[in-house]
Write an enzyme that holds these catalytic residues in place. Structure first.
Site, PDB file in Angstrom:
ATOM      1  N   HIS A   1       5.867 -41.192   2.599  1.00  0.00           N
ATOM      2  CA  HIS A   1       5.628 -41.454   1.215  1.00  0.00           C
ATOM      3  C   HIS A   1       6.370 -42.069   0.086  1.00  0.00           C
ATOM      4  O   HIS A   1       6.114 -42.644  -0.771  1.00  0.00           O
ATOM      5  CB  HIS A   1       5.063 -39.810   0.577  1.00  0.00           C
ATOM      6  N   GLY A   2       7.610 -41.972   0.439  1.00  0.00           N
ATOM      7  CA  GLY A   2       8.715 -42.689  -0.160  1.00  0.00           C
ATOM      8  C   GLY A   2       9.927 -42.485   0.498  1.00  0.00           C
ATOM      9  O   GLY A   2      10.361 -41.606   0.997  1.00  0.00           O
TER      10      GLY A   2
END
Length: 481
Positions: free
Chosen positions: A323-324
């Site tokens: 996701h990041g």
């Protein structure tokens, strides 16, 4: 270009007309050109990255399919994996990893700082990388045969409705559709129009109206008492759900109108009675991707109980990292993994959380705790918010006696009308989804007279225009992934 960009209202009808005016055997050209135009409208260089991924996996899959040697097949699979993951590393994780190493040096008193890259993260790169490598993996596993048509494979990777934020399709479900004569289907198009309208409602009426309060609370949590922060965490849960599932509905609806079908990505996740059930309802295409390409290859639940739990944790830590490039996402994934490990251990003892009376609200609270880490900019910021939530209750209660104080304490200075519209939108959405899950909405619409249906559509459109937040320029949250 975004679905909520005014340009899309011109772009999509033109693509739709061009698509169905073009002979069936050439429609892939129209859609491929439209897809690259759509993606490159953000930054032209993005098209080169997308093309590189496409060429890499098309060639790798062909070589895997042509070879009878296990060693050669595996070598070409590694070419695909290393190339794709290498791109992700350079654009998404290089600075994160090197900055983390520099922080360790600083913690030990060294002033060493590793060099960082000044690169702009291509929008949605994680989505189309995962979709593309699922093809080479499936060819390697002999689940699908490699295709010889580069243009249609390129369309599979770049199909504009789901290019930027999914759903993440598999070659078995989407790729064959580009080899079929997908003619205009009135019923499918009607369903698509309904999905698009519902997606715009979720995004513009709910998600974007909740954004000002959520942004204020997470930006300066020290300005608000605990109950306001708890409210902000709960509202963020709905903001991100309506933002992301709204995008998915628009994507699936646009594909339906064009004659194609995309997989279901959300199924009322906040009606879940356990975290395990939540992850079967939330971002289904990504959850199933990690299950099939990470969790099961790691061993899944085939080994000992401790091995199963370590596989769960590893899978969710990787999901968080996907996701990041921030420790907040890793911790978010790790907490969800711990939840599932605990549920797994309880299930071994015959304790099923989903059967209890309070399972749905309890699951929602547990998920909201993880969303605090997902939304916060730093780990310390997330911890600070969670630590403040049990505090400031007297201040909060006393503020309810004064309109001015209440407006500030509830962060209503950032838009009382928007907050009320967002909350009413949540109630309306949950009510409609409840009846729709039981087939009531479809039954009523299908038996209603044409004038009644069109009156409902007009009323819905008017409500969307009047209640939607059109001036905030809130980009889809998942575009950053």
């Amino acid at each position: 270009m975004s679905f909520v960009d005014i340009r899309f209202l011109v772009f999509f009808p033109l693509v739709l007309i061009a698509n169905f005016l073009t002979p069936a055997r050439f429609r892939w050209i129209v859609l491929l050109a439209a897809s690259y135009f759509f993606y490159m409208s953000w930054k032209p260089e993005y098209g080169l990255i997308l093309l590189a991924i496409t060429v890499l996996d098309f060639v790798s899959a062909l070589m895997i399919g042509k070879s009878d040697s296990h060693a050669k097949r595996k070598a070409w699979l590694m070419v695909s994996l290393v190339g794709n993951i290498g791109l992700l590393f350079v654009f998404k994780y290089f600075n994160f990893i090197f900055d983390s190493i520099s922080s360790v040096f600083h913690a030990f008193g060294s002033d060493t700082s590793l060099p960082l890259l000044n690169l702009l993260l291509p929008i949605g790169i994680s989505f189309h990388v995962f979709q593309s490598i699922s093809y080479t993996i499936d060819v390697y596993m002999r689940r699908v045969e490699p295709v010889n048509h580069f243009g249609k494979f390129a369309l599979y990777v770049a199909f504009f409705p789901q290019l930027v934020a999914g759903p993440i399709e598999r070659p078995k479900t989407l790729l064959p559709q580009f080899f079929e004569d997908r003619r205009f289907n009135p019923e499918l198009a009607r369903r698509g129009a309904h999905l698009m309208a519902w997606g715009f409602f979720k995004k513009l009426v709910i998600a974007d109206n909740l954004a000002p309060l959520v942004n204020a609370a997470f930006a300066t949590p020290a300005d608000f008492p605990g109950p306001t922060l708890a409210l902000a965490a709960a509202l963020f849960a709905y903001q991100i759900y309506c933002d992301f599932s709204g995008y998915t509905d628009i994507a699936r609806g646009a594909a339906n109108i064009l004659g194609y079908e995309l997989v279901l990505n959300f199924n009322r996740p906040y009606a879940s009675g356990s975290v395990g059930e939540f992850w079967k309802r939330w971002h289904i295409s990504l959850s199933s991707w990690f299950r099939d390409y990470v969790y099961i290859p790691l061993g899944g639940n085939r080994g000992s109980a401790s091995r199963t739990r370590s596989n769960l944790l590893a899978t969710f830590l990787l999901s968080g990292l996907w996701h990041g490039a921030n420790w907040t996402y890793v911790i978010w994934g790790g907490i969800n993994g711990v939840y599932l490990v605990i549920e797994n251990a309880l299930a071994k003892r015959g304790i099923t959380i989903g059967k209890s009376l309070f399972s749905v609200p309890l699951t929602f609270i547990l998920i909201c705790v993880t969303w605090v880490f997902f939304r916060a900019e730093t780990v310390s910021g997330a911890v600070s918010i969670l630590a403040r939530i049990p505090t400031g209750i007297p201040e909060f209660l006393s503020s309810l006696t004064s309109i001015d104080a209440m407006r500030h304490v509830l962060a209503m200075d950032y838009g009382l009308q928007a907050l009320l519209i967002g909350v009413l939108g949540i109630i309306f959405m949950e009510t409609v989804d409840f009846f729709r899950s039981r087939g009531i909405v479809h039954a009523r619409l299908s038996t209603a007279s044409a004038p009644a249906r069109y009156a409902l559509y007009v009323a819905f459109a008017i409500a969307l225009v009047c209640a939607g937040s059109f001036g905030g320029a809130h980009q889809f949250i998942y575009f950053q992934f």
